[in-house]
Structure formats: C-alpha cells, structure tokens
Design a protein around this motif. Structure first.
Motif, short mmCIF file in Angstrom:
data_model
loop_
_atom_site.label_atom_id
_atom_site.label_comp_id
_atom_site.label_asym_id
_atom_site.label_seq_id
_atom_site.Cartn_x
_atom_site.Cartn_y
_atom_site.Cartn_z
N LEU A 1 91.73 -27.82 -40.33
CA LEU A 1 92.82 -28.79 -40.79
C LEU A 1 92.33 -29.75 -41.48
CD1 LEU A 1 95.81 -27.95 -40.54
CD2 LEU A 1 95.77 -29.13 -38.27
N ALA A 2 91.52 -30.75 -41.20
CA ALA A 2 91.27 -31.81 -42.02
C ALA A 2 90.59 -31.35 -43.20
CB ALA A 2 90.03 -32.49 -41.03
N MET B 1 101.45 -29.55 -39.48
CA MET B 1 100.79 -30.71 -40.31
C MET B 1 101.66 -30.80 -41.57
SD MET B 1 97.17 -31.31 -41.76
CE MET B 1 97.02 -30.15 -43.39
N GLY C 1 85.95 -26.62 -35.83
CA GLY C 1 86.97 -27.58 -35.71
C GLY C 1 87.63 -28.13 -36.74
N GLN C 2 87.05 -27.86 -37.95
CA GLN C 2 87.32 -28.55 -39.14
C GLN C 2 88.22 -28.09 -40.17
OE1 GLN C 2 84.88 -31.44 -39.58
NE2 GLN C 2 84.55 -30.89 -37.40
N LEU D 1 93.46 -30.69 -45.44
CA LEU D 1 94.16 -31.88 -45.90
C LEU D 1 93.28 -32.42 -47.18
CD1 LEU D 1 96.31 -34.10 -45.51
CD2 LEU D 1 94.96 -35.05 -43.81
N THR E 1 82.74 -29.71 -44.27
CA THR E 1 83.40 -31.12 -43.53
C THR E 1 84.42 -31.38 -44.98
OG1 THR E 1 81.52 -32.45 -44.20
CG2 THR E 1 82.10 -31.54 -41.95
N ALA E 2 85.13 -32.73 -44.68
CA ALA E 2 86.21 -32.86 -45.66
C ALA E 2 85.53 -33.49 -47.17
CB ALA E 2 87.07 -33.84 -45.15
N GLY E 3 84.30 -34.08 -46.90
CA GLY E 3 83.74 -34.70 -47.94
C GLY E 3 83.10 -33.47 -49.05
#
Lengths: 317, 317
Positions: free
Chosen positions: B232-233, B274, B229-230, B236, B199-201
């Motif tokens: 693209l996040a 994006m 589903g992570q 970023l 995940t992003a973190g």
C-alpha cells in the motif's frame, strides 16, 4: 532483494536522514496478547531487542496490576533491565497512569516515563474513568514531579483519528489536547491511531494542523495500528511532515493475526524494511530483529503477524 | 471512522482524481489458492465483484490447463461471463501466453487480453521456458493478431523490483523490456513486484526511469505483492507519479495468511479504504466488496487475509 534479505536502497526526497524507532512490543504488544509471559522471558526479550539495535524499548507499565495482568510484574521486571544483566545504552520508558504509578517507577530509578491521555471523552472515560479535563488535571502533578526528578516525559494521545464510540475526531480537538500536554511539560507526544482508521491524507492534515497550532512536528511520534492495513503508508506520510520518531511493535505483537479485530501495532520489521529501502538510518539489524521476533513467537506459541518476519523466517510455518 | 465503516476524507496534493482498479482476484488470486473452485462459483464471484463497482475484472487465463489446474475451466467460465447471466458494463481481460491461447480467447469473443513477460532471464526461463528475447519474439504475433482483432492488450512485466534467483534488478532492464512491449503494440503495461521486495523510493525511481526512457506513466499499472507489508505504501508512491491503474485482489486472495511465504497481492479492500480516505474516486462500494470477499472466503473455507475485511467482517472469525 539482496542475498542478505534486505531491499535495495532508493532514497525519496523530503524524508529525514534518521528515524528513531520507539519499540513498544514489550509493553503495548504484550499487554494485548492473551498469554501472560514470565518475567525472565520479558527481560530476555528486551535484551534481545536492544542487541538488535533498538535504542528505545518501552518496557512496562506501572498501572495497577489488576487492570493489566499481563504487566503486573513491572516491579520485578524493571530492576532486571537496569541491573548488571540488563541491556546497556538503551532508553527504557515506562507508563505511569498517576502519581502512585510515578512513585513506583521513580523508586526503581526510572527516568523515562509516559502518561497516556485521550483526545476523546469516550475513551478517557473507558480507559481512565475520567473526563479529558480531569485526566489532564491528574497528569499535571505527574509531569511536574517527573520533570523535577529529571525524567523525560512522553505524552500519549489516544484516538487521534477516530473513536469507536464517537466516530470522526476533529483535528482541532487533537491540537487542543496536544498543546495542553506540552503546556504541562511533556517533552514528546505520541499521536495514536488506536483503532487504525487513519489514511495518509488524514495524517498530513493533522500534522499540518498541529504545526499551525504551534506544535512542532519534530516533537511528535506517530503510533499507528494496522487494523485496515494503512500503518506503513501513514508512517511514510508522517515522515514527509518532519516526524522522526515512529512507534512500532516487534513482530507485530499485540495483534492476533487470526482475530476478527486485528488491531495490532505496525510491525517493527515491516517498518525497518521500508526505512532500509528508503536509505533512512535506524541502527536496527533486521536479521537480529527477526530472530528475536521468531524467538518470542515461539514463547507465545503462535506465528508472528509481521509479513516481513514470515517472509524471512527460517522456520516452516 | 464514520458509522458506515468508511474513513474520513482528507485529500493529498499530487494524487489523481480517479483510480481504475484492475481486479485480479479471479485470476491471480485463485491461481495461487490451493483449492480448485467450481466454475459456477467463479462466475458468481466475478458477477459480485462487478456489482460492487469494479469495472475491470481479470477473469481467467488461457494457458495450457496442465500448467494451471486452478484455471483449467477457462473455456467453460468465459462464456458464462459474457452470456445473459454475466455481469454487464465490465471489462473482463484474460491472460494469453501464446498464439494458441489467443486463438482460444478470441474464439470465445475476448477483446481484452494480456501477455505476461518477465524482466529477468531466470523467471522467463522458469515461467515460460524461454529467454526474455525469445518470449518477446513469441509475444510479437500474439499482440499483432490481438490488435488486428480489435483487442486491448496489456503486457505484464514480472520481477520489476527483484528476482528470487538473481537478486537486485537494474532499472534500465525494466525500461528496456517495457519499451519493447510497447513497441510490440501493447496498450498498457503492468509493473509487477512479484516477490514483494520494493519500497516506496524504488517505485519512484523506476517510474522516473521509465518516464525518462519515454514510457508515459499514464500507460502503466502497478501490481504489488504484500510479502513485506509494503504494497500500500508503494501504491501511494506510484500514484504520486501519475499512475492511475492499480492491480489488486479482492480479499487479498492468493496469499495464504498462514503460509511462510505469504506472497499475496495487495487486498482490494485495503486499497479502497486508502483511496476513499484520500478522496480518490474508484466507483467501488466497500461494503459490497467486503461482503463478496467474505462470501468467497466461505467458499474457500478460510478467512480473508485482507485486514480491512477482517476489521469490518460481520462474522466472528
């Protein structure tokens, strides 16, 4: 990945400690599925979603049954949810398009309602057969009377980031309609990317423009569709701007994974996976939620479009 | 959405002005498709990707043909790409597992190669039948000799965020293997989330740990799979940490949209959508890229899993 099927947790600076998920599967999801689901299945679906820890489950819509046949059973469904066999401790908002819809909802005891407005003239015309101005005029007595009845009122804003007929949507148009809806008395607004075209910078720019225009971001929810795969990245951008309410649809209901225009909502499971990883509290039990979406996928006779559901499914697909 | 099928542009602070997309469709994508694609179709695919503006297209792998039958035609494909009918002005990296693979690649004129390492013992064993230490020992002469030949060397790190057998992966193990690969002489490293659990973190924490450990983030690429589903996040999040190279697969090749474990790569089109929205230059023409992915989907006989391809497809699906 832990053995329990959850991500490791690594907080990111600047995010809220807790997010409220506004679950829209039973309404926005089922409204956009081809199948018409029996009322007892819908009631069971809402009960299971509540059992999975979702505290706000948008239940149905009191539009005229001829416009949305998938939700024509609102009068039958709603009492099942508020009766002794219904879920407890959960908010059950319902859509009300006009005073007639509000009357029906209030008569059944609903105290959590939503009006649905559009930022663009084209969609106001297509969805409500009115101009934006006329639709706001129509909402005024709905919001007034809902507030008098002690209801919480959400205002949806469709087409905040782009419109299929008009193309780009200017930020100040969104700010204008948002302020008008708050002036009418709405407690909360949900910013809809109905056609899924937004990217993360657009989300940040709109939230900044709203804040500059006097619309406190803590009163906002975001409602992203995953048409271009951007919904989760956009959600992360919104959380960085102080938004703490996120709309999502269990199992990604409402977006057929095999259709050309897969305009489905953000899947609640993919959202919960991210928030769990970020250490943001949601109160949702991911395993139970996935089991609920699998159960619903069986009822609909097709696999869930949520990637997390597919990854953690106990079934072969 | 503009009439040209592109998002509106709203820059975000702290992002790079330009991102280099390392296109992995012909290698990582096709390697994970069931179909075995004819060599002339592969050559045409690479040519079309280059025409769409991709400047780095990972072409194939010089592993032993018996391990990856989908890429067993490397010897036949590579000269087609570098010959007079091949694309011009494009880097065409190839995977080389060992000295034998390097010999084959160098003999054909390859000057852009990649070794593929693992952070975890379980995957090193499964993929290379070696310990992590043994695999680094095996890579040492490969990198040495590639550098002597004037080649650019990329080092892949698999399982940087989680491992299907071992579960969580500690940040310092990734930092350790990354430093070792740079010490061997690798020019660039690609951090792989092979099972898509990040995940992003987590991405931010790992990039910070690498930076603290002396690994400059500008030498890193990120390689996300969209299992939960992570992807693209997470991308970023990586761009905010100074990463400017992103791996992606045209049309989301390599992840079957109907399979239980859809462990496909991030779709290049969703990434380009994006980046276009964020005003980050890629040099890619989205329309041409989508046309290429549609063409390839026809060859494979199934629709693309990329949401952007589906949304903008000219075909009924």
């Amino acid at each position: 990945m832990t053995t329990a099927g959850l991500p490791m947790t690594f907080p990111l600076d600047g995010l809220p400690a807790r997010v409220r998920i506004h679950e829209v599967g039973p309404r926005d999801g089922l409204q956009n599925e081809r199948a018409i689901v029996p009322v007892e299945v819908k009631a069971e679906f809402v009960r299971r979603l509540a059992d999975a820890g979702l505290t706000t489950v948008e239940a149905t819509s009191f539009v005229h049954p001829k416009w949305v046949p998938q939700l024509a059973d609102a009068e039958e469904l709603y009492p099942r949810l508020t009766g002794p066999d219904g879920p407890s401790g959960v908010r059950l908002p319902v859509l009300v398009p006009n005073e007639r819809g509000l009357d029906r909802a209030l008569a059944l005891g609903a105290r959590d309602v939503a009006v649905f407005g559009s930022v663009t003239e084209s969609f106001a015309k297509a969805n409500l057969n009115r101009t934006v101005e006329e639709s706001l005029t129509m909402f005024a007595p709905v919001v007034d009377r809902a507030k008098e009845a002690g209801a919480h009122v959400r205002g949806y804003l469709s087409m905040c980031f782009g419109d299929p007929w008009e193309g780009p949507v200017a930020l100040d148009r969104v700010v204008d309609v948002a302020r008008r809806l708050l002036d009418l008395g709405c407690d909360e607004l949900s910013l809809g990317d109905t056609i899924g075209v937004a990217t993360a910078g657009h989300v940040g720019a709109l939230l900044t423009a709203l804040d500059d225009g006097g619309v406190d971001n803590t009163r906002l929810a975001v409602h992203f569709h995953d048409t271009y795969g951007q919904a989760l990245a956009n959600t992360l951008a919104a959380l960085r701007h102080g938004v703490t309410t996120v709309d999502a649809s269990a199992g990604g209901l409402g977006g057929c994974p095999y259709a050309k225009s897969a305009t489905g909502n953000l899947a609640t499971e993919d959202l919960v996976w991210m928030l769990q990883g970020l250490g943001v509290e949601t109160g949702v039990d991911l395993g139970r939620l996935i089991a609920t979406s699998e159960w619903m996928a069986d009822r609909l006779g097709r696999p869930s479009p949520s990637r997390t559901v597919r990854a953690l499914s106990h079934k072969e697909q």
